[in-house]
Design a protein around this motif. Structure first.
Motif, PDB file in Angstrom:
ATOM      1  N   LEU A 144      31.732  15.454  -4.292  1.00 24.11           N
ATOM      2  CA  LEU A 144      30.267  15.551  -4.214  1.00 24.11           C
ATOM      3  C   LEU A 144      29.597  14.670  -5.267  1.00 24.11           C
ATOM      4  O   LEU A 144      28.524  14.118  -5.022  1.00 24.11           O
ATOM      5  CB  LEU A 144      29.845  17.017  -4.403  1.00 24.11           C
ATOM      6  N   GLY A 145      30.228  14.527  -6.422  1.00 20.48           N
ATOM      7  CA  GLY A 145      29.691  13.618  -7.441  1.00 20.48           C
ATOM      8  C   GLY A 145      29.659  12.184  -6.960  1.00 20.48           C
ATOM      9  O   GLY A 145      28.707  11.443  -7.215  1.00 20.48           O
ATOM     10  N   ASN A 146      30.703  11.782  -6.225  1.00 18.26           N
ATOM     11  CA  ASN A 146      30.705  10.436  -5.647  1.00 18.26           C
ATOM     12  C   ASN A 146      29.600  10.266  -4.610  1.00 18.26           C
ATOM     13  O   ASN A 146      28.945   9.218  -4.534  1.00 18.26           O
ATOM     14  CB  ASN A 146      32.064  10.138  -5.006  1.00 18.26           C
ATOM     15  N   LEU A 179      27.424  23.919  -8.704  1.00 14.67           N
ATOM     16  CA  LEU A 179      27.852  22.926  -9.694  1.00 14.67           C
ATOM     17  C   LEU A 179      27.401  23.346 -11.092  1.00 14.67           C
ATOM     18  O   LEU A 179      28.143  23.194 -12.067  1.00 14.67           O
ATOM     19  CB  LEU A 179      27.293  21.546  -9.350  1.00 14.67           C
ATOM     20  N   ALA A 180      26.178  23.868 -11.189  1.00 17.64           N
ATOM     21  CA  ALA A 180      25.665  24.317 -12.488  1.00 17.64           C
ATOM     22  C   ALA A 180      26.526  25.447 -13.041  1.00 17.64           C
ATOM     23  O   ALA A 180      26.841  25.475 -14.242  1.00 17.64           O
ATOM     24  CB  ALA A 180      24.217  24.773 -12.337  1.00 17.64           C
ATOM     25  N   ARG A 193      33.880  19.152 -17.258  1.00 19.47           N
ATOM     26  CA  ARG A 193      33.628  17.709 -17.344  1.00 19.47           C
ATOM     27  C   ARG A 193      33.286  17.126 -15.982  1.00 19.47           C
ATOM     28  O   ARG A 193      32.325  16.360 -15.839  1.00 19.47           O
ATOM     29  CB  ARG A 193      34.867  17.025 -17.935  1.00 19.47           C
ATOM     30  N   THR A 194      34.057  17.486 -14.974  1.00 18.87           N
ATOM     31  CA  THR A 194      33.791  16.987 -13.621  1.00 18.87           C
ATOM     32  C   THR A 194      32.450  17.499 -13.109  1.00 18.87           C
ATOM     33  O   THR A 194      31.672  16.752 -12.505  1.00 18.87           O
ATOM     34  CB  THR A 194      34.921  17.406 -12.669  1.00 18.87           C
ATOM     35  N   ALA A 195      32.170  18.799 -13.340  1.00 23.75           N
ATOM     36  CA  ALA A 195      30.898  19.375 -12.887  1.00 23.75           C
ATOM     37  C   ALA A 195      29.719  18.700 -13.575  1.00 23.75           C
ATOM     38  O   ALA A 195      28.699  18.401 -12.939  1.00 23.75           O
ATOM     39  CB  ALA A 195      30.881  20.876 -13.161  1.00 23.75           C
ATOM     40  N   ALA A 196      29.836  18.439 -14.882  1.00 19.46           N
ATOM     41  CA  ALA A 196      28.746  17.803 -15.623  1.00 19.46           C
ATOM     42  C   ALA A 196      28.501  16.387 -15.103  1.00 19.46           C
ATOM     43  O   ALA A 196      27.347  15.961 -14.925  1.00 19.46           O
ATOM     44  CB  ALA A 196      29.076  17.764 -17.119  1.00 19.46           C
ATOM     45  N   TRP A 197      29.585  15.659 -14.837  1.00 18.80           N
ATOM     46  CA  TRP A 197      29.435  14.310 -14.296  1.00 18.80           C
ATOM     47  C   TRP A 197      28.759  14.341 -12.925  1.00 18.80           C
ATOM     48  O   TRP A 197      27.837  13.566 -12.646  1.00 18.80           O
ATOM     49  CB  TRP A 197      30.814  13.638 -14.205  1.00 18.80           C
ATOM     50  N   ALA A 198      29.205  15.259 -12.072  1.00 14.51           N
ATOM     51  CA  ALA A 198      28.608  15.375 -10.735  1.00 14.51           C
ATOM     52  C   ALA A 198      27.127  15.754 -10.837  1.00 14.51           C
ATOM     53  O   ALA A 198      26.281  15.216 -10.112  1.00 14.51           O
ATOM     54  CB  ALA A 198      29.360  16.413  -9.910  1.00 14.51           C
ATOM     55  N   LEU A 226      23.660  14.046  -9.567  1.00 11.36           N
ATOM     56  CA  LEU A 226      22.824  14.782  -8.621  1.00 11.36           C
ATOM     57  C   LEU A 226      21.366  14.862  -9.062  1.00 11.36           C
ATOM     58  O   LEU A 226      20.457  14.880  -8.229  1.00 11.36           O
ATOM     59  CB  LEU A 226      23.389  16.202  -8.441  1.00 11.36           C
ATOM     60  N   ILE A 227      21.113  14.889 -10.376  1.00 11.39           N
ATOM     61  CA  ILE A 227      19.737  15.099 -10.865  1.00 11.39           C
ATOM     62  C   ILE A 227      19.066  13.814 -11.313  1.00 11.39           C
ATOM     63  O   ILE A 227      17.967  13.863 -11.868  1.00 11.39           O
ATOM     64  CB  ILE A 227      19.704  16.119 -12.033  1.00 11.39           C
ATOM     65  N   LYS A 228      19.683  12.661 -11.045  1.00 10.10           N
ATOM     66  CA  LYS A 228      19.165  11.446 -11.664  1.00 10.10           C
ATOM     67  C   LYS A 228      17.887  10.901 -11.017  1.00 10.10           C
ATOM     68  O   LYS A 228      17.419   9.835 -11.367  1.00 10.10           O
ATOM     69  CB  LYS A 228      20.240  10.367 -11.742  1.00 10.10           C
TER      70      LYS A 228
END
Length: 519
Positions: free
Chosen positions: A192-194, A215-216, A228-233, A237-239
């Motif tokens: 999902l991050g990708n 994810l949060a 780490r993976t969740a924070a990256w995703a 997502l919020i950018k």
């Protein structure tokens, strides 16, 4: 509902020659940082070569670059592997489950083999519907993990390839839940991050399907790899550019505490990803910025800056610090109080970054200082009396162009008092005279000659300060000595009306027919 974007609640800009343009560039930086991240230290989309469990039977070092012949062979193998998966999905009875896992593992191995995986071949062969079937609830974890891993690497492909994952998104999101094993949830978060890293359109799809809350919640524990993976995703997502997701994230119970805990205690790799979350929270949402500045986050960012030498961590930490300082007048006037330990700490870590060999740290530190320098008289004096000024003066004459432009904002704002309303700003004569005597004028005249509109405007604005503000009418003479007249006359027929009028107006006013007559 009121607009929560920084554009609607920004600190009033100083109506000045130089002014607080730095704060206004906060949102621009947030929107463009994704591109910078992809091109430099971070990739917005990440290929999974070693899975969430740490497993992987493909060497990361080997086979990164493949020949055309090897590429054709890899495509053929991938098409064949999808065919095997189709057969395995259709099979029933004893051994069918292991057959599916083996087929998935082979496809995943092929999709992980090269830095440029055979995604197109997998899609043409019909991989997505099969992978979606393999994500169905009740499937064994090994099957779910392999399917999610395949989807992760497909999502790391070209934009149209990433969009092919749309049918899989609901199940990927569903497997983020508490009933899933951590490896499966983490691999789904990676996929999902990708998808989120591809662009605003897919981010909006993910948000509408409810990807943000689970994810949060994955950020809340202390399990490093998963967090780490969740924070990256989440940072993908919020950018934005819409601030709604950033505002929603900071409102999730426990997220603020988790951010503070990870910044305080986590290893640098995890702290880096969490710092990127803070970058987008503070850049896009005034609500989030308000929550952050009332917490300990500023102190934690300063501590990380003071103790770390990791470029990957220092960049988002610096960017977060700059965003918070640029957020609103409350931050600079209430949080960064001259004389307080936190304020002295901020200046010290910014000086450390100005001394760094890394150009990106120099540029970021200059940007943060420009936001502080756009504040009160006390903040200007704080910077003016610090070790930062000699470093900034040297950078103005020796640094690459993009750093010199950021430095110019700092030095220019140090010379201008905050004013309300229109009209020319009051000068801080002591600062102006000192900086000019220390040789900064030539650097600003160089900016006047620049083809960059923003830099040229900065140069002209500072030149106006010198012409108007130097004691005993010395301004014109000093500008002439630096070939400033020639630099301004280049704008006599310039296509940019603002620059043309500014330059011509200064030449007419200070270097007209009477100039030099008394001498």
């Amino acid at each position: 509902m009121a607009d929560d974007s920084p554009a609607s609640h920004r600190r009033d800009p100083i109506k000045s020659s130089v002014g607080n343009v730095a704060a206004q560039r906060r949102r621009q930086k947030a929107v463009t940082v994704g591109k910078e991240r992809r091109e430099s230290l971070f990739r917005a989309k990440r290929l999974c070569r070693v899975g969430a469990t740490g497993d992987g039977d493909v060497s990361v070092e080997e086979n990164d670059m493949i020949t055309d012949e090897e590429g054709f062979l890899l495509d053929a193998q991938t098409s064949s592997a999808v065919g095997e998966l189709k057969s395995a999905v259709a099979s029933q009875g004893k051994g069918a489950m292991q057959k599916r896992v083996n087929a998935l593992r082979e496809l995943r191995r092929l999709l992980s083999k090269s830095e440029f995986p055979p995604v197109e071949a997998a899609l043409k062969a019909g991989a997505i519907p099969l992978l979606v079937q393999c994500l169905s609830f009740g499937s064994p974890d090994e099957q779910l993990l392999e399917a999610a891993w395949c989807l992760t690497n497909i999502a790391a492909g070209k934009p149209e390839e990433t969009k092919a994952l749309l049918p899989a998104l609901p199940l990927l999101i569903a497997h983020l839940g508490e009933k899933s094993s951590l490896p499966v949830a983490e691999q789904c978060a990676w996929a999902l991050g990708n998808v989120a890293g591809e662009g605003e359109e897919l981010r909006n799809v993910l948000l509408s399907q409810g990807a943000l809350p689970p994810l949060a919640r994955m950020m809340l524990p202390n399990k490093g790899s998963t967090v780490r993976t969740a924070a990256w995703a989440l940072s993908n997502l919020i950018k934005g550019p819409d601030p709604k997701a950033a505002t929603e994230l900071i409102k999730v119970d426990g997220v603020l505490d988790a951010i503070l805990r990870h910044l305080r205690k986590a290893d640098e790799e995890l702290a880096t990803e969490v710092a990127w979350v803070v970058v987008y929270l503070s850049a896009l949402s005034n609500f989030a910025t308000g929550v952050l500045v009332k917490s300990d986050v500023l102190q934690l960012l300063v501590e990380r800056l003071a103790t770390s030498n990791s470029l990957q961590l220092l960049i988002p930490v610096l960017r977060s610090l700059g965003n918070l300082v640029a957020g609103d007048s409350h931050t600079t006037s209430t949080v960064l109080v001259p004389g307080h330990e936190i304020t002295d700490g901020v200046i010290k870590v910014l000086v450390k970054c100005l001394k760094s060999d890394h150009r990106v740290l120099k540029k970021e530190a200059s940007w943060v200082l420009s936001n502080i320098a756009a504040g009160s008289i006390e903040h200007k004096q704080l910077i003016y009396s610090s070790e930062a000024v000699p470093l900034l003066l040297r950078l103005l004459s020796t640094a690459p162009f993009d750093i010199r432009r950021e430095v110019a904002y700092v030095l220019g704002n140090l010379c201008v008092a905050p004013t309300a309303g229109e009209g020319k700003p009051s000068l801080i004569e002591e600062h102006l005279v000192s900086l000019v005597q220390r040789g900064c004028l030539s650097g600003f005249i160089d900016l006047v000659r620049s083809a960059d509109i923003e830099a040229a405007r900065l140069g002209l604005q500072f030149t106006e300060l010198v012409l108007r503000g130097m004691p005993n009418g010395d301004g014109p003479k000093l500008v002439e000595q630096e070939d400033g007249i020639d630099a301004m006359e280049r704008y006599q027929f310039h296509e940019n009306e603002d620059l043309r009028n500014m330059a011509n107006g200064l030449v007419d006013k200070y270097f007209g027919e009477d100039y030099g007559v008394d001498e």
